[in-house]
Structures are given as C-alpha cells and as structure tokens.
Design a protein around this motif. Structure first.
Motif, PDB file in Angstrom:
ATOM      1  N   CYS A 254       0.858  -1.175   0.000  1.00 33.67           N
ATOM      2  CA  CYS A 254       0.000   0.000   0.000  1.00 33.67           C
ATOM      3  C   CYS A 254       0.902   1.236   0.000  1.00 33.67           C
ATOM      4  O   CYS A 254       1.954   1.249   0.649  1.00 33.67           O
ATOM      5  CB  CYS A 254      -0.904   0.030   1.227  1.00 33.67           C
ATOM      6  SG  CYS A 254      -2.123  -1.297   1.272  1.00 33.67           S
ATOM      7  N   LEU A 255       0.483   2.261  -0.723  1.00 35.31           N
ATOM      8  CA  LEU A 255       1.319   3.440  -0.927  1.00 35.31           C
ATOM      9  C   LEU A 255       0.588   4.714  -0.548  1.00 35.31           C
ATOM     10  O   LEU A 255      -0.639   4.786  -0.633  1.00 35.31           O
ATOM     11  CB  LEU A 255       1.706   3.575  -2.407  1.00 35.31           C
ATOM     12  CG  LEU A 255       2.100   2.341  -3.199  1.00 35.31           C
ATOM     13  CD1 LEU A 255       2.267   2.712  -4.666  1.00 35.31           C
ATOM     14  CD2 LEU A 255       3.364   1.725  -2.637  1.00 35.31           C
TER      15      LEU A 255
ATOM     16  N   PRO B  10      -6.280   1.632   5.393  1.00 41.18           N
ATOM     17  CA  PRO B  10      -6.250   2.447   4.170  1.00 41.18           C
ATOM     18  C   PRO B  10      -7.527   2.353   3.351  1.00 41.18           C
ATOM     19  O   PRO B  10      -7.972   3.360   2.785  1.00 41.18           O
ATOM     20  CB  PRO B  10      -5.051   1.883   3.402  1.00 41.18           C
ATOM     21  CG  PRO B  10      -4.158   1.322   4.470  1.00 41.18           C
ATOM     22  CD  PRO B  10      -5.102   0.748   5.491  1.00 41.18           C
ATOM     23  N   ALA B  11      -8.132   1.166   3.281  1.00 43.70           N
ATOM     24  CA  ALA B  11      -9.350   1.020   2.477  1.00 43.70           C
ATOM     25  C   ALA B  11     -10.490   1.857   3.049  1.00 43.70           C
ATOM     26  O   ALA B  11     -11.244   2.494   2.303  1.00 43.70           O
ATOM     27  CB  ALA B  11      -9.757  -0.447   2.394  1.00 43.70           C
ATOM     28  N   ALA B  12     -10.625   1.878   4.374  1.00 47.72           N
ATOM     29  CA  ALA B  12     -11.685   2.667   4.991  1.00 47.72           C
ATOM     30  C   ALA B  12     -11.433   4.158   4.791  1.00 47.72           C
ATOM     31  O   ALA B  12     -12.370   4.941   4.557  1.00 47.72           O
ATOM     32  CB  ALA B  12     -11.785   2.339   6.474  1.00 47.72           C
ATOM     33  N   THR B  13     -10.163   4.565   4.871  1.00 47.00           N
ATOM     34  CA  THR B  13      -9.830   5.976   4.642  1.00 47.00           C
ATOM     35  C   THR B  13     -10.146   6.368   3.207  1.00 47.00           C
ATOM     36  O   THR B  13     -10.717   7.436   2.948  1.00 47.00           O
ATOM     37  CB  THR B  13      -8.348   6.222   4.952  1.00 47.00           C
ATOM     38  OG1 THR B  13      -8.104   5.899   6.326  1.00 47.00           O
ATOM     39  CG2 THR B  13      -7.971   7.670   4.710  1.00 47.00           C
ATOM     40  N   ALA B  14      -9.810   5.511   2.265  1.00 44.28           N
ATOM     41  CA  ALA B  14     -10.117   5.791   0.867  1.00 44.28           C
ATOM     42  C   ALA B  14     -11.618   5.900   0.654  1.00 44.28           C
ATOM     43  O   ALA B  14     -12.092   6.804  -0.046  1.00 44.28           O
ATOM     44  CB  ALA B  14      -9.531   4.698  -0.020  1.00 44.28           C
TER      45      ALA B  14
ATOM     46  N   HIS C 173      -7.423  10.762  -4.450  1.00 38.58           N
ATOM     47  CA  HIS C 173      -6.594  10.785  -3.243  1.00 38.58           C
ATOM     48  C   HIS C 173      -5.321   9.996  -3.499  1.00 38.58           C
ATOM     49  O   HIS C 173      -5.208   9.252  -4.473  1.00 38.58           O
ATOM     50  CB  HIS C 173      -7.352  10.192  -2.047  1.00 38.58           C
ATOM     51  CG  HIS C 173      -7.852   8.800  -2.293  1.00 38.58           C
ATOM     52  ND1 HIS C 173      -7.028   7.703  -2.273  1.00 38.58           N
ATOM     53  CD2 HIS C 173      -9.099   8.342  -2.596  1.00 38.58           C
ATOM     54  CE1 HIS C 173      -7.742   6.612  -2.539  1.00 38.58           C
ATOM     55  NE2 HIS C 173      -8.992   6.976  -2.752  1.00 38.58           N
ATOM     56  N   GLY C 174      -4.355  10.183  -2.607  1.00 39.05           N
ATOM     57  CA  GLY C 174      -3.039   9.598  -2.793  1.00 39.05           C
ATOM     58  C   GLY C 174      -2.837   8.219  -2.201  1.00 39.05           C
ATOM     59  O   GLY C 174      -1.697   7.760  -2.113  1.00 39.05           O
ATOM     60  N   LEU C 175      -3.907   7.544  -1.806  1.00 36.71           N
ATOM     61  CA  LEU C 175      -3.781   6.162  -1.354  1.00 36.71           C
ATOM     62  C   LEU C 175      -3.834   5.233  -2.561  1.00 36.71           C
ATOM     63  O   LEU C 175      -4.833   5.183  -3.291  1.00 36.71           O
ATOM     64  CB  LEU C 175      -4.906   5.813  -0.378  1.00 36.71           C
ATOM     65  CG  LEU C 175      -4.734   6.332   1.052  1.00 36.71           C
ATOM     66  CD1 LEU C 175      -6.025   6.155   1.835  1.00 36.71           C
ATOM     67  CD2 LEU C 175      -3.585   5.621   1.757  1.00 36.71           C
ATOM     68  N   PHE C 176      -2.753   4.502  -2.773  1.00 39.18           N
ATOM     69  CA  PHE C 176      -2.685   3.478  -3.815  1.00 39.18           C
ATOM     70  C   PHE C 176      -2.644   2.149  -3.065  1.00 39.18           C
ATOM     71  O   PHE C 176      -1.603   1.734  -2.557  1.00 39.18           O
ATOM     72  CB  PHE C 176      -1.441   3.657  -4.663  1.00 39.18           C
ATOM     73  CG  PHE C 176      -1.480   4.821  -5.622  1.00 39.18           C
ATOM     74  CD1 PHE C 176      -1.247   4.620  -6.979  1.00 39.18           C
ATOM     75  CD2 PHE C 176      -1.744   6.111  -5.181  1.00 39.18           C
ATOM     76  CE1 PHE C 176      -1.272   5.690  -7.873  1.00 39.18           C
ATOM     77  CE2 PHE C 176      -1.772   7.184  -6.064  1.00 39.18           C
ATOM     78  CZ  PHE C 176      -1.541   6.972  -7.417  1.00 39.18           C
ATOM     79  N   ILE C 177      -3.769   1.489  -2.991  1.00 40.46           N
ATOM     80  CA  ILE C 177      -3.909   0.337  -2.091  1.00 40.46           C
ATOM     81  C   ILE C 177      -3.648  -0.982  -2.810  1.00 40.46           C
ATOM     82  O   ILE C 177      -3.016  -1.891  -2.264  1.00 40.46           O
ATOM     83  CB  ILE C 177      -5.311   0.339  -1.455  1.00 40.46           C
ATOM     84  CG1 ILE C 177      -5.515   1.639  -0.660  1.00 40.46           C
ATOM     85  CG2 ILE C 177      -5.509  -0.872  -0.548  1.00 40.46           C
ATOM     86  CD1 ILE C 177      -6.923   1.837  -0.166  1.00 40.46           C
TER      87      ILE C 177
END
Length: 232
Positions: free
Chosen positions: A99-100, A192-196, A207-211
């Motif tokens: 995850c990035l 991270p998935a919940a934040t996304a 957004h900058g989450l690359f999960i």
C-alpha cells in the motif's frame, strides 16, 4: 539530499530500467526517484533499446523524458494509448502490503490513471520511504477549486483532521489538471481502504492512497535493492 539517499534512488531506478524490454510501452511517474528512472531509461534508449512513445504523468516528467531522448504520447489526443506494459513510479510511503501514499509531487491523479492502465506497476523508493504503517506523510487529496473550502470541511468531518491547502512560493499550487491539493495530516492510517472510502466526497477528484495498484516495490538500501512482491 544526502549522497546515500541519492544512491538508493539511483540503484532502484537502475533495477527498474533493467526490467524494460524492447517494444514495451512505459508509463513514467513523477518525482525525484521517477526522474532517476527516466534518466536510466534514456541511457538504455541511447544504447539502442527500441521503445514506442511513453506515457508521462506530469509536464515535468514529460520535459525530462524528452531531454533524455524518449518519445512521449499526447494523452489528450484522440487515439491516445489506453494501455501501458509497465508503469514505473516513486512513492512517498510504502508499507509491507505494497500500500502506498503518493502525491508529494502533486501528480496523483495522472499517476493513478497510468497505474490502472498498466499491465504491471512497479514502485521505486529509497529505504526511508519503507514504513510499517502509512500516514506519517500527509495524505494528498486533489480537489476541484470550486467550493474547495466546503470540500475541505467535508474531508475534516470524514477524517477528523483539518486539511491544509498546498501552496508554493508563488501562491496556491495548481496541478497539471487545474486543481488544488489538500494535504491531510493523519499521523497514521490503520485502515487504508476505509480511509479511501471516506474520501468518496463531492469535489474530491482523487486521493493519494494506492492500495491495490502496485505489483512490485524496489527499495534501494545500503548496498542492494530489496524487492517486495504483492502476495497473490
């Protein structure tokens, strides 16, 4: 920038450049490590490697690629490519699950588009970018300028932190897409998935989450390049 960090980035970039095979269409990321890859790939092309036009994720990368002797696609044109064989990019943080957090270079939207175009997405980083838990690096969120203060308020309500409008010495930062970037100082991101999912808000472009995007991470460390591969 310390010499050892530069060396780690260049080592990861060289390892990625060695993965490129003749005829591959390449996606080129944004940021210092991605630019090190562009330079390494340019050396291979100068040495005779034949490639179709690449896809650049920012104007800055496009300029660097052309200077390195690489042809670049016009992604605004009819008939622009819809697929790349290999996308290579940097990251602001990489965890053990690949995850990035990305977006420190304000190119997160185009980077995510190209990552999803790619048959294989490889992320490069120096050792300091390897983390156990994402979030120390503020999470970038690209938003449309219209009503951005309202969008920021919705993000604050969803995430519990006040977003910070990114600025430069010249004023508000404008992305290549004409948008703003809000940086969210979360501290840590346990899910991270919940934040996304919480960022599925009107006005949020990306957004900058690359999960799930990264297949491989090449981490430059002292004396070697560590390879992390996504579990199947």
């Amino acid at each position: 920038m310390t010499d050892h960090v530069t060396a780690e980035r260049e080592a990861a970039a060289a390892a990625a450049a060695a993965m490129v095979e003749p005829g591959m269409r390449i996606g080129l990321g944004t940021g210092r490590t991605a630019l090190a890859f562009v330079a390494a790939l340019g050396e291979r092309v100068a040495g005779g490697l034949s490639l179709p036009a690449a896809v650049a994720t920012s104007r800055r990368t496009e300029d660097a690629a052309k200077a390195a002797g690489l042809a670049i696609c016009d992604m605004m044109a009819d008939g622009a490519p819809t697929h790349v064989d290999l996308a290579i990019d940097g990251a602001d943080e990489v965890d053990g699950n690949l995850c990035l957090i990305k977006g420190g270079g304000a190119s997160l939207l185009r980077e995510k588009i190209v990552a999803h175009m790619a048959a294989r997405f490889v992320v490069l980083a120096d050792a300091a970018k390897r983390v156990d838990t994402l979030g120390a690096f503020p999470l970038p969120v690209e938003v449309v300028p219209f009503g951005w203060t309202a969008t920021a308020g919705q993000i604050e309500a969803a995430l519990g932190v006040a977003p910070v409008l990114r600025r430069t010495a010249e004023g508000v930062l404008i992305t290549d897409n004409g948008n703003y970037v809000l940086d969210c100082p979360l501290g840590r991101i346990d899910d991270p998935a919940a934040t996304a999912a919480a960022l599925a808000l009107p006005g949020v472009v990306e957004h900058g989450l690359f999960i799930t995007e990264a297949d491989v991470a090449l981490i430059g460390t002292a004396g070697r390049v560590e390879t992390l591969t996504r579990a199947k």
